[in-house]
Write a protein that holds these residues in place. Structure first.
Motif, PDB file in Angstrom:
ATOM      1  N   GLU A  41       0.818  -1.222   0.000  1.00  0.00           N
ATOM      2  CA  GLU A  41       0.000   0.000   0.000  1.00  0.00           C
ATOM      3  C   GLU A  41       0.850   1.270   0.000  1.00  0.00           C
ATOM      4  O   GLU A  41       1.959   1.295   0.516  1.00  0.00           O
ATOM      5  CB  GLU A  41      -0.891   0.050   1.241  1.00  0.00           C
ATOM      6  N   ARG A  42       0.241   2.315  -0.529  1.00  0.00           N
ATOM      7  CA  ARG A  42       0.777   3.671  -0.426  1.00  0.00           C
ATOM      8  C   ARG A  42      -0.112   4.428   0.555  1.00  0.00           C
ATOM      9  O   ARG A  42      -1.303   4.581   0.327  1.00  0.00           O
ATOM     10  CB  ARG A  42       0.745   4.389  -1.775  1.00  0.00           C
ATOM     11  N   LEU A  43       0.484   4.896   1.664  1.00  0.00           N
ATOM     12  CA  LEU A  43      -0.250   5.632   2.695  1.00  0.00           C
ATOM     13  C   LEU A  43       0.093   7.109   2.615  1.00  0.00           C
ATOM     14  O   LEU A  43       1.260   7.479   2.503  1.00  0.00           O
ATOM     15  CB  LEU A  43       0.125   5.119   4.084  1.00  0.00           C
ATOM     16  N   LEU A  44      -0.925   7.953   2.710  1.00  0.00           N
ATOM     17  CA  LEU A  44      -0.745   9.391   2.887  1.00  0.00           C
ATOM     18  C   LEU A  44      -1.063   9.690   4.344  1.00  0.00           C
ATOM     19  O   LEU A  44      -2.195   9.510   4.787  1.00  0.00           O
ATOM     20  CB  LEU A  44      -1.667  10.175   1.957  1.00  0.00           C
ATOM     21  N   ASP A  45      -0.048  10.104   5.098  1.00  0.00           N
ATOM     22  CA  ASP A  45      -0.205  10.416   6.524  1.00  0.00           C
ATOM     23  C   ASP A  45      -0.243  11.936   6.676  1.00  0.00           C
ATOM     24  O   ASP A  45       0.790  12.599   6.667  1.00  0.00           O
ATOM     25  CB  ASP A  45       0.955   9.803   7.318  1.00  0.00           C
ATOM     26  N   VAL A  46      -1.445  12.481   6.814  1.00  0.00           N
ATOM     27  CA  VAL A  46      -1.661  13.932   6.877  1.00  0.00           C
ATOM     28  C   VAL A  46      -1.641  14.381   8.333  1.00  0.00           C
ATOM     29  O   VAL A  46      -2.132  13.677   9.215  1.00  0.00           O
ATOM     30  CB  VAL A  46      -2.989  14.311   6.187  1.00  0.00           C
ATOM     31  N   ALA A  47      -1.083  15.558   8.577  1.00  0.00           N
ATOM     32  CA  ALA A  47      -0.854  16.059   9.933  1.00  0.00           C
ATOM     33  C   ALA A  47       0.035  15.066  10.678  1.00  0.00           C
ATOM     34  O   ALA A  47      -0.100  14.861  11.873  1.00  0.00           O
ATOM     35  CB  ALA A  47      -2.165  16.324  10.676  1.00  0.00           C
ATOM     36  N   GLY A  48       0.941  14.455   9.923  1.00  0.00           N
ATOM     37  CA  GLY A  48       1.752  13.360  10.446  1.00  0.00           C
ATOM     38  C   GLY A  48       3.174  13.743  10.788  1.00  0.00           C
ATOM     39  O   GLY A  48       4.044  12.872  10.837  1.00  0.00           O
ATOM     40  N   GLY A  49       3.417  15.012  11.028  1.00  0.00           N
ATOM     41  CA  GLY A  49       4.765  15.531  11.193  1.00  0.00           C
ATOM     42  C   GLY A  49       5.694  14.768  12.097  1.00  0.00           C
ATOM     43  O   GLY A  49       6.860  14.573  11.770  1.00  0.00           O
ATOM     44  N   THR A  50       5.239  14.312  13.249  1.00  0.00           N
ATOM     45  CA  THR A  50       6.150  13.615  14.168  1.00  0.00           C
ATOM     46  C   THR A  50       6.323  12.137  13.802  1.00  0.00           C
ATOM     47  O   THR A  50       7.117  11.448  14.426  1.00  0.00           O
ATOM     48  CB  THR A  50       5.671  13.732  15.629  1.00  0.00           C
ATOM     49  N   CYS A  51       5.587  11.675  12.827  1.00  0.00           N
ATOM     50  CA  CYS A  51       5.719  10.323  12.257  1.00  0.00           C
ATOM     51  C   CYS A  51       5.324   9.190  13.198  1.00  0.00           C
ATOM     52  O   CYS A  51       5.745   8.052  13.016  1.00  0.00           O
ATOM     53  CB  CYS A  51       7.122  10.103  11.710  1.00  0.00           C
ATOM     54  N   GLU A  52       4.500   9.479  14.190  1.00  0.00           N
ATOM     55  CA  GLU A  52       4.050   8.426  15.098  1.00  0.00           C
ATOM     56  C   GLU A  52       3.202   7.382  14.364  1.00  0.00           C
ATOM     57  O   GLU A  52       3.344   6.178  14.609  1.00  0.00           O
ATOM     58  CB  GLU A  52       3.238   9.032  16.248  1.00  0.00           C
ATOM     59  N   ILE A  53       2.327   7.815  13.481  1.00  0.00           N
ATOM     60  CA  ILE A  53       1.489   6.888  12.712  1.00  0.00           C
ATOM     61  C   ILE A  53       2.326   6.209  11.639  1.00  0.00           C
ATOM     62  O   ILE A  53       2.231   4.994  11.438  1.00  0.00           O
ATOM     63  CB  ILE A  53       0.268   7.618  12.116  1.00  0.00           C
ATOM     64  N   THR A  54       3.150   6.971  10.955  1.00  0.00           N
ATOM     65  CA  THR A  54       4.024   6.412   9.919  1.00  0.00           C
ATOM     66  C   THR A  54       4.859   5.262  10.472  1.00  0.00           C
ATOM     67  O   THR A  54       4.946   4.186   9.873  1.00  0.00           O
ATOM     68  CB  THR A  54       4.943   7.518   9.359  1.00  0.00           C
ATOM     69  N   LYS A  55       5.463   5.481  11.620  1.00  0.00           N
ATOM     70  CA  LYS A  55       6.310   4.457  12.250  1.00  0.00           C
ATOM     71  C   LYS A  55       5.498   3.191  12.544  1.00  0.00           C
ATOM     72  O   LYS A  55       5.923   2.085  12.209  1.00  0.00           O
ATOM     73  CB  LYS A  55       6.918   5.020  13.532  1.00  0.00           C
ATOM     74  N   ARG A  56       4.338   3.346  13.138  1.00  0.00           N
ATOM     75  CA  ARG A  56       3.522   2.179  13.482  1.00  0.00           C
ATOM     76  C   ARG A  56       3.002   1.465  12.233  1.00  0.00           C
ATOM     77  O   ARG A  56       2.905   0.240  12.194  1.00  0.00           O
ATOM     78  CB  ARG A  56       2.371   2.600  14.398  1.00  0.00           C
ATOM     79  N   TYR A  57       2.654   2.231  11.217  1.00  0.00           N
ATOM     80  CA  TYR A  57       2.170   1.656   9.955  1.00  0.00           C
ATOM     81  C   TYR A  57       3.259   0.790   9.317  1.00  0.00           C
ATOM     82  O   TYR A  57       3.000  -0.348   8.920  1.00  0.00           O
ATOM     83  CB  TYR A  57       1.753   2.791   9.019  1.00  0.00           C
TER      84      TYR A  57
END
Length: 186
Positions: A41-57
């Motif tokens: 998948e390609r994820l767009l993480d909006v308002a994701g500046g600190t990358c907490e969601i990106t890291k977990r994803y």
């Protein structure tokens, strides 16, 4: 609002931990599990500046799906928040492999993102800050591929009256003092 986030960018993760009474890590991990990402998948993480969601994803993709091809594009309106996220993930295999990209941008006007280009869109603890939520939702719909998933994580309303009163006291009375004590730029 942009200045406020610039002032607290370095302390943001610690502040969300306090605001959530230590439950934010669990909320974010559960959020990703409920999304049940698919490999590639390609994820767009909006308002994701600190990358907490990106890291977990990406942890989920790597560990649960055995996937090393999924990617994340992190967008945040605040350069300070993006700087924190970049620094947090610098040197990770994800960055080295080009699986994460960063851009400063506005959830209400994702001008640099083509239509139908992402499989999933996340916004975590960011929707409440948007001036025009309908415009942001329209942009999310525009950039998602047909059948793409939108996922939003926000603080909610407590439905038990006694607990709601405690939450409101905590949110309105205690947090401003805690916030001022923990931030370097008051």
């Amino acid at each position: 609002m942009n200045d406020a986030y610039s002032d607290i960018a370095e302390e943001y993760t610690q502040l969300t931990r306090i605001i959530s009474l230590g439950r934010d890590a669990w909320y974010k991990t559960s959020f990703i599990k409920k999304m049940a990402p698919s490999p590639g998948e390609r994820l767009l993480d909006v308002a994701g500046g600190t990358c907490e969601i990106t890291k977990r994803y990406l942890e989920y993709q790597d560990k649960v799906n055995g996937d090393r091809t999924s990617t994340v594009h992190v967008v945040d309106f605040n350069p300070g928040m993006l700087s924190v996220g970049k620094r947090c993930l610098a040197g990770t295999q994800w960055v080295c492999d080009g699986r994460i990209t960063f851009a400063q941008g506005d959830a209400e006007n994702l001008v640099d993102i083509p239509d139908n280009s992402f499989d999933a869109y996340t916004i975590s603890l960011g929707m409440h800050n948007l001036e025009n939520k309908d415009k942001a939702l329209a942009e999310a719909y525009r950039v998602l591929k047909p059948g793409g998933r939108f996922a939003c994580l926000e603080y909610g309303v407590v439905e038990v009256p006694v607990l709601q009163a405690v939450w409101e006291w905590y949110w309105d009375r205690a947090l401003p003092y805690i916030f001022r004590a923990l931030t370097t730029n008051h």
